[in-house]
Design a protein around this motif. Structure first.
Motif, short mmCIF file in Angstrom:
data_model
loop_
_atom_site.label_atom_id
_atom_site.label_comp_id
_atom_site.label_asym_id
_atom_site.label_seq_id
_atom_site.Cartn_x
_atom_site.Cartn_y
_atom_site.Cartn_z
N MET A 1 0.83 -1.20 -0.05
CA MET A 1 -0.07 0.07 0.05
C MET A 1 0.91 1.38 0.12
SD MET A 1 -3.02 1.10 2.91
CE MET A 1 -3.67 -0.51 2.73
N PRO A 2 0.65 2.21 -0.92
CA PRO A 2 1.39 3.43 -0.94
C PRO A 2 1.39 4.02 0.37
CG PRO A 2 -0.31 3.33 -2.63
CD PRO A 2 -0.62 2.34 -1.98
N LEU A 3 2.35 4.76 0.98
CA LEU A 3 2.41 5.38 2.33
C LEU A 3 1.24 6.48 2.41
CD1 LEU A 3 4.19 5.59 4.79
CD2 LEU A 3 5.36 7.43 3.80
N ASN A 4 1.10 7.34 1.58
CA ASN A 4 0.05 8.25 1.52
C ASN A 4 -1.33 7.70 1.77
OD1 ASN A 4 1.01 10.50 1.16
ND2 ASN A 4 0.77 11.03 -0.93
N LYS A 5 -1.67 6.47 1.06
CA LYS A 5 -2.96 5.99 1.29
C LYS A 5 -2.92 5.29 2.65
CE LYS A 5 -6.39 3.07 -0.80
NZ LYS A 5 -6.51 1.95 -1.65
N LYS A 6 -1.68 4.78 3.25
CA LYS A 6 -1.79 4.40 4.46
C LYS A 6 -1.97 5.29 5.52
CE LYS A 6 1.00 0.93 7.32
NZ LYS A 6 2.32 0.27 7.34
N MET A 7 -1.49 6.40 5.52
CA MET A 7 -1.33 7.23 6.23
C MET A 7 -2.79 8.08 6.52
SD MET A 7 1.49 8.03 7.66
CE MET A 7 1.48 9.69 8.52
N ARG A 8 -3.36 8.16 5.29
CA ARG A 8 -4.91 8.64 5.13
C ARG A 8 -5.94 7.74 5.99
NH1 ARG A 8 -5.55 11.14 -0.45
NH2 ARG A 8 -4.29 12.93 -0.31
N ILE A 9 -5.49 6.37 6.09
CA ILE A 9 -6.35 5.43 6.72
C ILE A 9 -5.96 5.72 8.14
CG2 ILE A 9 -6.87 2.97 7.40
CD1 ILE A 9 -6.46 2.45 4.20
N ILE A 10 -4.90 5.86 8.49
CA ILE A 10 -4.50 6.25 9.90
C ILE A 10 -5.22 7.55 10.52
CG2 ILE A 10 -2.64 6.69 11.82
CD1 ILE A 10 -0.80 4.92 9.80
N TYR A 11 -5.13 8.51 9.63
CA TYR A 11 -5.58 9.81 9.91
C TYR A 11 -7.23 9.62 10.23
CZ TYR A 11 -1.51 12.13 8.27
OH TYR A 11 -0.31 12.62 8.37
N ARG A 12 -8.06 8.90 9.28
CA ARG A 12 -9.20 8.75 9.21
C ARG A 12 -9.67 7.95 10.71
NH1 ARG A 12 -13.78 8.23 6.19
NH2 ARG A 12 -14.80 6.52 6.74
N GLN A 13 -8.86 6.95 10.91
CA GLN A 13 -9.03 6.37 12.31
C GLN A 13 -9.02 7.29 13.30
OE1 GLN A 13 -6.34 3.03 12.21
NE2 GLN A 13 -7.70 1.72 10.86
N VAL A 14 -8.12 7.94 13.58
CA VAL A 14 -7.96 9.03 14.60
C VAL A 14 -9.10 10.10 14.61
CG1 VAL A 14 -6.53 11.09 15.48
CG2 VAL A 14 -5.26 9.13 14.63
N ILE A 15 -9.51 10.50 13.71
CA ILE A 15 -10.82 11.40 13.54
C ILE A 15 -11.99 10.61 14.05
CG2 ILE A 15 -12.21 12.56 11.87
CD1 ILE A 15 -9.52 14.32 12.18
N LEU A 16 -12.19 9.47 13.33
CA LEU A 16 -13.37 8.85 13.89
C LEU A 16 -13.30 8.26 15.30
CD1 LEU A 16 -13.82 6.27 11.06
CD2 LEU A 16 -15.17 8.33 11.31
N GLU A 17 -12.22 8.04 15.80
CA GLU A 17 -11.98 7.95 17.29
C GLU A 17 -12.20 9.08 18.16
OE1 GLU A 17 -8.42 5.06 17.26
OE2 GLU A 17 -8.10 6.14 18.79
N GLN A 18 -11.80 10.25 17.67
CA GLN A 18 -12.05 11.35 18.37
C GLN A 18 -13.36 11.74 18.60
OE1 GLN A 18 -10.02 13.49 20.18
NE2 GLN A 18 -7.96 12.01 20.16
N ALA A 19 -14.01 11.60 17.26
CA ALA A 19 -15.77 12.00 17.34
C ALA A 19 -16.16 11.16 18.12
CB ALA A 19 -16.01 12.05 15.89
N ALA A 20 -15.92 9.98 18.10
CA ALA A 20 -16.85 9.13 18.73
C ALA A 20 -16.57 9.09 20.22
CB ALA A 20 -16.41 7.61 18.59
N ASN A 21 -15.46 9.36 20.89
CA ASN A 21 -15.08 9.56 22.32
C ASN A 21 -14.41 11.01 22.49
OD1 ASN A 21 -15.89 6.77 23.01
ND2 ASN A 21 -13.95 6.25 21.60
N PRO A 22 -15.18 11.85 22.11
CA PRO A 22 -14.71 13.36 22.49
C PRO A 22 -14.08 13.53 23.93
CG PRO A 22 -17.01 13.58 22.02
CD PRO A 22 -16.54 12.02 22.02
N LYS A 23 -12.85 14.17 23.70
CA LYS A 23 -12.20 14.58 24.93
C LYS A 23 -12.70 16.19 25.39
CE LYS A 23 -9.41 11.19 25.16
NZ LYS A 23 -9.64 10.66 23.72
N ASN A 24 -12.79 16.38 26.66
CA ASN A 24 -12.98 17.95 26.90
C ASN A 24 -14.31 18.41 26.40
OD1 ASN A 24 -10.09 18.14 27.96
ND2 ASN A 24 -9.57 18.20 26.09
N ARG A 25 -15.41 17.60 26.54
CA ARG A 25 -16.77 17.95 26.21
C ARG A 25 -17.27 18.67 27.57
NH1 ARG A 25 -19.27 17.25 21.32
NH2 ARG A 25 -21.35 18.00 22.05
N GLY A 26 -17.97 19.69 27.54
CA GLY A 26 -18.83 20.43 28.45
C GLY A 26 -18.47 21.86 28.43
#
Ligand code: ZN
Length: 153
Positions: free
Chosen positions: A1-26
């Motif tokens: 897998m090209p590095l760029n594509k791999k990085m994008r998948i990692i980025y996507r995971q971080v975004i989805l994780e943060q959105a599902a379990n947001p920190k500092n809400r309130g």
């Protein structure tokens, strides 16, 4: 897998994780600074409260609604900024808005963004830049005391 594509998948995971379990809400009851920012083109809204003590950002919380990227960005921004001195926060905020307009920074500097580096990859997609930068614009308003009515549209 090209590095760029791999990085994008990692980025996507971080975004989805943060959105599902947001920190500092309130909302901080005895805040020093408060602002609400909107991104009308996507329907994102973020309300921020911040408490400063001894020249440090003791606490920064957000509430809001909107797309995954805008909410993940608010979670990443508040996590990164909590505990930073005002000077550091100003530097980080400036770097982030510079990156959003395509300015280059040395890798060493960019690394200081930690997980928030994922947001830089979103800046490749012009339609989502406002989603990724909305919370940071709010931080900027609080740090520099810009008027609340202003938004980044
Ligand atoms: Zn959005």
């Amino acid at each position: 897998m090209p590095l760029n594509k791999k990085m994008r998948i990692i980025y996507r995971q971080v975004i989805l994780e943060q959105a599902a379990n947001p920190k500092n809400r309130g909302r901080i009851e005895d805040f020093d600074h408060e602002t609400t920012v909107y991104n009308p083109s996507c329907g994102d809204k973020i309300h921020l409260t911040m408490k400063i003590s001894n020249n440090k950002i003791e606490k920064i919380l957000f509430e809001g609604s909107g797309c995954t990227i805008s909410q993940a960005s608010a979670s990443l921004m508040t996590s990164l900024i909590t505990g930073k001195s005002i000077d550091e926060a100003v530097k980080i905020s400036k770097m982030f808005s510079d990156l959003a307009i395509g300015k280059k920074y040395p890798e060493e500097e960019i690394k200081k963004l930690g997980d928030a580096q994922v947001l830089i990859s979103i800046m490749e997609f012009p339609a989502r830049i406002k989603c990724a930068t909305l919370a940071w614009w709010g931080l900027d308003q609080m740090l520099f005391g810009r008027s609340e009515g202003e938004n980044n549209d």
